[in-house]
Write a protein that holds these residues in place. Sequence first.
Motif, PDB file in Angstrom:
ATOM      1  N   ASP A  53       0.802  -1.225   0.000  1.00 31.18           N
ATOM      2  CA  ASP A  53       0.000   0.000   0.000  1.00 31.18           C
ATOM      3  C   ASP A  53       0.837   1.278   0.000  1.00 31.18           C
ATOM      4  OD1 ASP A  53      -2.359  -1.368  -0.090  1.00 31.18           O
ATOM      5  OD2 ASP A  53      -2.767  -1.249   2.059  1.00 31.18           O
ATOM      6  N   LEU A  54       2.146   1.153   0.165  1.00 26.97           N
ATOM      7  CA  LEU A  54       3.002   2.340   0.138  1.00 26.97           C
ATOM      8  C   LEU A  54       3.001   2.941  -1.267  1.00 26.97           C
ATOM      9  CD1 LEU A  54       6.080   1.131   2.234  1.00 26.97           C
ATOM     10  CD2 LEU A  54       4.351   2.791   2.931  1.00 26.97           C
ATOM     11  N   PRO A  55       3.218   4.268  -1.395  1.00 25.71           N
ATOM     12  CA  PRO A  55       3.253   4.887  -2.721  1.00 25.71           C
ATOM     13  C   PRO A  55       4.261   4.194  -3.638  1.00 25.71           C
ATOM     14  CG  PRO A  55       3.291   6.561  -0.996  1.00 25.71           C
ATOM     15  CD  PRO A  55       3.425   5.236  -0.306  1.00 25.71           C
ATOM     16  N   ALA A  56       3.868   4.016  -4.887  1.00 21.81           N
ATOM     17  CA  ALA A  56       4.689   3.265  -5.835  1.00 21.81           C
ATOM     18  C   ALA A  56       6.001   3.967  -6.171  1.00 21.81           C
ATOM     19  CB  ALA A  56       3.891   3.012  -7.115  1.00 21.81           C
ATOM     20  N   ASP A  57       6.032   5.301  -6.009  1.00 19.54           N
ATOM     21  CA  ASP A  57       7.233   6.044  -6.419  1.00 19.54           C
ATOM     22  C   ASP A  57       8.273   6.194  -5.311  1.00 19.54           C
ATOM     23  OD1 ASP A  57       5.701   7.703  -4.887  1.00 19.54           O
ATOM     24  OD2 ASP A  57       5.797   9.436  -6.217  1.00 19.54           O
ATOM     25  N   LEU A  58       8.101   5.480  -4.211  1.00 20.11           N
ATOM     26  CA  LEU A  58       9.116   5.515  -3.149  1.00 20.11           C
ATOM     27  C   LEU A  58      10.383   4.827  -3.644  1.00 20.11           C
ATOM     28  CD1 LEU A  58       7.299   4.555   0.176  1.00 20.11           C
ATOM     29  CD2 LEU A  58       8.087   6.809  -0.524  1.00 20.11           C
TER      30      LEU A  58
END
Length: 199
Positions: free
Chosen positions: A130-135
């Motif tokens: 669920d973390l942002p994909a662009d991390l």
Amino acid sequence: MTTLQQPQHPVLGAVVAVTDALEGVAAANPVFMATDQKATALLEIARAKAQLAELELRVLAVADDVAAESGARDVAAWLHHHTHQRPETLRADLRLAQALDRTYHQVAAAMRRGACNPAQAHVIVNALDDLPADLGAEIQTMAEEALVAYATRFDPTQLRRLGRRILDVIAPEIAEAEEAKRLAAEEAHARKKTRLAMR
């Protein structure tokens, strides 16, 4: 003509040893164990269950050929047919197995040590997904490391809450920026849905 027998794989050997050992204590009554032995046995059984679950997931992740050979949709469907477990549980386990095999190696290693149970692993993987994909990869790794460490102290419900706020812990500046983005998107969505009619 003699056919060469394939040597037994260590994984299969370990599984056979476990089932043989369990058969060996099938008639043993734990009522006669000392209190400290019962406590130790319960903790070691919990650890062994996590380790055995990780081994099952490791095999599941690479068992596409089992399904293909029998014409099953996937190995979860094959297992359902042969073991009569809940199909939705098996599908969730297959997704977890693939995630551990592909991406979340720290979670898998913690399960192998018996330091993370399957329910915790599901929660951690969902939180990481669920973390942002662009991390960046570094932030992803830090998040996984932190959640795996929390697994030694928190149950799945508590881990789920911690997982939702993991960026606040490991990268507060990124968490703040992501929260601002989320609020801006919500405001834009609300404006789009709101109309003012004047007469």
